[in-house]
Design a protein around this motif. Structure first.
Motif, PDB file in Angstrom:
ATOM      1  N   LYS A   3       0.563  -0.783  -0.116  1.00 55.01           N
ATOM      2  CA  LYS A   3      -0.152  -0.049   0.258  1.00 55.01           C
ATOM      3  C   LYS A   3       0.994   1.385   0.292  1.00 55.01           C
ATOM      4  O   LYS A   3       1.986   1.233   0.263  1.00 55.01           O
ATOM      5  CB  LYS A   3      -1.023  -0.139   1.316  1.00 55.01           C
ATOM      6  CG  LYS A   3      -2.096  -1.063   1.595  1.00 55.01           C
ATOM      7  CD  LYS A   3      -2.758  -0.939   2.442  1.00 55.01           C
ATOM      8  CE  LYS A   3      -3.832  -1.694   2.311  1.00 55.01           C
ATOM      9  NZ  LYS A   3      -5.205  -1.285   3.702  1.00 55.01           N
ATOM     10  N   THR A 527      -9.691  -0.297  -0.852  1.00 59.90           N
ATOM     11  CA  THR A 527      -9.451  -1.411  -1.648  1.00 59.90           C
ATOM     12  C   THR A 527      -8.227  -1.438  -2.806  1.00 59.90           C
ATOM     13  O   THR A 527      -8.440   0.389  -3.784  1.00 59.90           O
ATOM     14  CB  THR A 527     -10.451  -1.927  -1.895  1.00 59.90           C
ATOM     15  OG1 THR A 527     -11.426  -2.390  -0.914  1.00 59.90           O
ATOM     16  CG2 THR A 527     -10.498  -2.989  -3.425  1.00 59.90           C
ATOM     17  N   GLN A 528      -7.334  -1.689  -3.362  1.00 58.45           N
ATOM     18  CA  GLN A 528      -6.962  -1.358  -4.807  1.00 58.45           C
ATOM     19  C   GLN A 528      -7.481  -1.326  -5.817  1.00 58.45           C
ATOM     20  O   GLN A 528      -8.545  -2.088  -5.970  1.00 58.45           O
ATOM     21  CB  GLN A 528      -5.378  -2.914  -5.220  1.00 58.45           C
ATOM     22  CG  GLN A 528      -4.412  -2.074  -4.033  1.00 58.45           C
ATOM     23  CD  GLN A 528      -3.331  -0.956  -4.007  1.00 58.45           C
ATOM     24  OE1 GLN A 528      -3.111  -0.613  -5.217  1.00 58.45           O
ATOM     25  NE2 GLN A 528      -2.953  -0.547  -2.823  1.00 58.45           N
ATOM     26  N   SER A 530      -7.234  -2.703  -8.608  1.00 59.89           N
ATOM     27  CA  SER A 530      -7.276  -3.902  -9.263  1.00 59.89           C
ATOM     28  C   SER A 530      -8.276  -4.217  -8.979  1.00 59.89           C
ATOM     29  O   SER A 530      -8.478  -5.835  -9.334  1.00 59.89           O
ATOM     30  CB  SER A 530      -6.056  -4.398  -9.520  1.00 59.89           C
ATOM     31  OG  SER A 530      -5.763  -4.569  -7.682  1.00 59.89           O
ATOM     32  N   ALA A 531      -8.642  -4.343  -7.475  1.00 56.92           N
ATOM     33  CA  ALA A 531      -9.543  -5.849  -6.857  1.00 56.92           C
ATOM     34  C   ALA A 531     -11.248  -5.000  -6.421  1.00 56.92           C
ATOM     35  O   ALA A 531     -11.775  -5.614  -5.781  1.00 56.92           O
ATOM     36  CB  ALA A 531      -8.771  -5.880  -5.220  1.00 56.92           C
ATOM     37  N   LYS A 533     -14.573  -3.929  -7.342  1.00 50.99           N
ATOM     38  CA  LYS A 533     -16.172  -5.310  -7.650  1.00 50.99           C
ATOM     39  C   LYS A 533     -16.961  -4.063  -8.456  1.00 50.99           C
ATOM     40  O   LYS A 533     -16.836  -3.017  -8.218  1.00 50.99           O
ATOM     41  CB  LYS A 533     -16.565  -5.790  -6.647  1.00 50.99           C
ATOM     42  CG  LYS A 533     -15.515  -6.644  -5.912  1.00 50.99           C
ATOM     43  CD  LYS A 533     -14.964  -7.464  -7.173  1.00 50.99           C
ATOM     44  CE  LYS A 533     -13.760  -8.541  -6.136  1.00 50.99           C
ATOM     45  NZ  LYS A 533     -13.306  -9.728  -7.111  1.00 50.99           N
ATOM     46  N   LYS A 592     -11.180   1.881 -13.470  1.00 53.90           N
ATOM     47  CA  LYS A 592     -11.242   0.467 -13.692  1.00 53.90           C
ATOM     48  C   LYS A 592     -12.710   0.543 -14.345  1.00 53.90           C
ATOM     49  O   LYS A 592     -13.715   1.668 -13.362  1.00 53.90           O
ATOM     50  CB  LYS A 592     -11.346  -0.360 -12.430  1.00 53.90           C
ATOM     51  CG  LYS A 592     -11.940  -2.176 -12.750  1.00 53.90           C
ATOM     52  CD  LYS A 592     -11.974  -3.032 -11.391  1.00 53.90           C
ATOM     53  CE  LYS A 592     -10.693  -3.431 -11.790  1.00 53.90           C
ATOM     54  NZ  LYS A 592     -10.863  -4.823 -10.586  1.00 53.90           N
ATOM     55  N   GLU A 599     -16.134  -6.350 -16.180  1.00 53.19           N
ATOM     56  CA  GLU A 599     -14.761  -5.898 -16.352  1.00 53.19           C
ATOM     57  C   GLU A 599     -14.317  -5.957 -17.965  1.00 53.19           C
ATOM     58  O   GLU A 599     -13.994  -6.836 -18.232  1.00 53.19           O
ATOM     59  CB  GLU A 599     -13.759  -5.883 -15.400  1.00 53.19           C
ATOM     60  CG  GLU A 599     -12.083  -5.403 -15.008  1.00 53.19           C
ATOM     61  CD  GLU A 599     -11.642  -5.958 -14.474  1.00 53.19           C
ATOM     62  OE1 GLU A 599     -10.166  -5.531 -14.606  1.00 53.19           O
ATOM     63  OE2 GLU A 599     -11.667  -6.728 -13.408  1.00 53.19           O
ATOM     64  N   CYS A 602      -8.422  -1.422 -16.486  1.00 53.91           N
ATOM     65  CA  CYS A 602      -8.287  -0.575 -15.323  1.00 53.91           C
ATOM     66  C   CYS A 602      -7.307  -0.652 -15.444  1.00 53.91           C
ATOM     67  O   CYS A 602      -5.922  -0.726 -16.534  1.00 53.91           O
ATOM     68  CB  CYS A 602      -7.823  -2.262 -14.536  1.00 53.91           C
ATOM     69  SG  CYS A 602      -7.372  -1.829 -12.832  1.00 53.91           S
TER      70      CYS A 602
END
Length: 650
Positions: A3, A527-528, A530-531, A533, A592, A599, A602
């Motif tokens: 992080k 949350t990053q 890339s993760a 939702k 994203k 998806e 991103c």
């Protein structure tokens, strides 16, 4: 993946307490501070809206419009981003208050100021750095490392450019807000000659090759583009090329200016190899001859470069602040200490003098040497400043319209240039390689026509009321450029509507800007990206504002104590027919993209500006409504928003 908060660049627990003087450009350094043991504790700016923004991002910090009050506060270093011609005096004031200084470019406005600044730094034993950031892109830093390794040999000749037309910034602050009071203009961008702004093109050559300038000469360009206050090439609205002799005997063509083609091309010839960078990417020719193999390369960040790339301005702001902090902590100097700052500033002053004397060569003294400084100790020569406070109407009594000159001028510039692009491309429409590309040019004019009419009519009223004023002169230039009579004639709008309809019929939807999005509140999500939702149904959405050319998310966090988080935005594209297309979308924070809940793209490294992080994503539209969802991080409050458009071939 670590992080951001876990990243630690310096192996020390010491902290730098930083004040920012000038909260427009100065705030660009804010995101980098947390990586470099820097705490932002104070800010100073005479603009209330900039102080408000600063406090929203730094709750508990001190903010004031009073410089003396600012410098009395408990901090030990200053990012100095005040008005360009004031940098030397303001830097000296900071050092006399016991503060280290990282100054925005340029370092000083006159040679005598430069002497005084150098000797103040030597006397105080404080750290002074110049925040010249263009040498610190991935490509330039990669090139500098290879140059040190001897790959290119010795510098023979180089051409570097900073050609950037920023007409509207003569009448607005750096954040696009019109200058106040409204009958005035920007403190220095409205009148400064572009020769002064030589560091973004010369600085990279100096850092890459390890050379310094020794002589400069230039000829004046007496033509200029419309809408600038200067006459016959006096201000920023023209080209300012110079030839500079470097300390190793090489020569640099240094090109700055504002014209009809923004460019940042770079070319260097060494005795063993050559390098060029531009619209065709980065290319090398290696093998010590003009016919040696030439190949494209992909220069990558080295060392801390990946971290730098996340902080904005192409990584450049990170490195200037890094070198500044490193010298404070360790004493190790960076490329632009007070002497490097002088080397990169003086050629602009001397180039302007050369142009005013029809190309007379001028020396670039080395201010490391007292004998050189002594020759310029009393040299107060400078370009005559525009009387900004008096304004563009010469002190005349102001009408309501004249009191809003800066706002009208901003809108007039934007509208007249949109029209001019349409009118001139229409003249060569039959020669366009991809004829469908004319459609968005015409559509943009149609979409902005109401705004254009208002700007034209308000400008005409001002011109007629103050016909001999500077304000009338620049507005008349833009009205002429924008063909006022033709555009406001009764038949123009119906003909334009008919033309755009015909283009859509011929080429299909073409490029359609997506403007209607609804967004969530700022969500405290760590949350990053890339993760992240697809959003659940429990997330409430409300309308987002479309501003100029992007969807603005700033109202979701401006003024809030916590400005770092996640925002969801949902919009729709209505397709007349099903089929393949492209979605071009991007944001100035990690983002994203979801289409129909899936998806499709991103970018975890996106930052300012939006246009540098646009993705082109192949999609298949269904006939009717198609859902597009974007999730974006707010980039520690630095993000402005996102852009989206559908590209459908006919």
């Amino acid at each position: 993946m670590k992080k951001e908060m876990e990243v630690k660049v310096f192996n020390t627990d010491k902290r730098i307490r930083l004040g920012i003087w000038g909260l427009g450009r100065g705030m660009s350094f804010y995101r980098t501070c947390k990586f470099l043991n820097i705490d932002v504790v104070a800010g100073c700016d005479y603009n209330e809206h900039m102080r408000t923004n600063f406090l929203s991002q730094n709750p508990g910090a001190f903010a004031t419009a009073d410089a003396d009050e600012f410098l009395k506060q408990d901090f030990n270093a200053v990012v100095l981003a005040t008005f360009c011609p004031s940098h030397a005096d303001d830097a000296i004031k900071c050092m006399q208050a016991g503060k280290h200084v990282l100054s925005e470019v340029t370092a000083f406005f006159t040679m005598a100021e430069g002497v005084k600044l150098v000797e103040e730094v030597e006397k105080r034993k404080l750290v002074y750095n110049l925040a010249e950031n263009y040498p610190f892109t991935a490509a330039n830093m990669w090139l500098a490392n290879r140059w040190k390794e001897g790959l290119f040999g010795e510098l023979m000749y180089a051409e570097y450019e900073y050609v950037h037309e920023c007409r509207s910034l003569c009448y607005t602050y750096i954040d696009g807000v019109p200058v106040k009071p409204g009958h005035t203009v920007h403190n220095w961008r409205s009148w400064l000659n572009y020769h002064y702004y030589c560091t973004h093109s010369l600085g990279p050559v100096m850092v890459i090759t390890g050379t310094r300038p020794t002589m400069v000469e230039t000829f004046p360009v007496r033509q200029q583009i419309a809408g600038y206050l200067g006459r016959k090439g006096e201000g920023m609205g023209t080209m300012t090329p110079s030839l500079i002799s470097m300390s190793n005997g090489g020569v640099v063509r240094n090109l700055m200016g504002a014209t009809t083609n923004d460019t940042h091309n770079q070319r260097i010839w060494g005795t063993l190899g050559a390098y060029e960078s531009g619209s065709d990417g980065v290319n090398l020719r290696l093998g010590a001859s003009g016919g040696s193999p030439k190949m494209q390369i992909n220069p990558k960040w080295e060392g801390l470069g990946e971290l730098a790339a996340t902080t904005g301005h192409g990584g450049g702001d990170f490195w200037t602040l890094y070198y500044f902090a490193r010298e404070i902590f360790t004493g190790e100097k960076g490329p632009f200490d007070i002497y490097g700052a002088s080397d990169v500033t003086i050629p602009g002053i001397q180039a302007l003098r050369s142009s005013l004397e029809d190309g007379k060569p001028m020396e670039v003294p080395d201010f490391r040497k007292k004998a050189d400084r002594d020759r310029y100790r009393s040299d107060d020569w400078q370009l005559k400043r525009y009387d900004v406070k008096r304004g563009v109407f010469g002190g005349a009594k102001l009408t309501d319209k004249a009191s809003n000159f800066s706002t009208t001028m901003k809108d007039l510039i934007s509208s007249s240039l949109i029209y001019r692009a349409y009118a001139d491309w229409k003249k060569v429409q039959s020669a366009i390689a991809k004829p469908e590309n004319f459609q968005p040019v015409a559509t943009k004019l149609l979409d902005g026509y109401d705004k254009l009419v208002t700007a034209y009519k308000d400008a005409r009223e001002i011109v007629d009321a103050y016909p001999k004023s500077d304000g009338a002169r620049v507005m008349s230039q833009m009205l002429e450029l924008g063909e006022e009579d033709k555009v406001l004639s009764a038949g123009f709008l119906p003909a334009l509507k008919k033309e755009v309809a015909a283009l859509k019929k011929k080429f299909g939807e073409g490029i359609v800007k997506l403007k209607d999005f609804k967004g969530s509140v700022l969500l405290p999500d760590k949350t990053q990206i890339s993760a992240v939702k697809y959003p659940g149904r429990n997330i409430a959405l409300s309308a987002l504002q479309y501003t100029d050319c992007f969807i603005d998310v700033r109202p979701r966090f401006t003024g809030k104590v916590k400005q770092d988080g996640l925002i969801y935005a949902r919009g729709f594209f209505t397709a007349k027919n099903a089929g393949a297309a492209n979605l071009r979308i991007g944001a100035d924070g990690p983002f994203k993209v979801f289409v129909h809940g899936k998806e499709v793209g991103c970018n975890p490294k996106a930052t300012n500006p939006i246009t540098s992080y646009l993705m082109t994503i192949p999609v298949t539209w269904k006939k009717g409504k198609n859902e597009i969802v974007l999730a974006m991080c707010t980039n520690s409050g630095k993000a402005r928003g996102f852009m989206a458009e559908s590209i459908v071939d006919g």
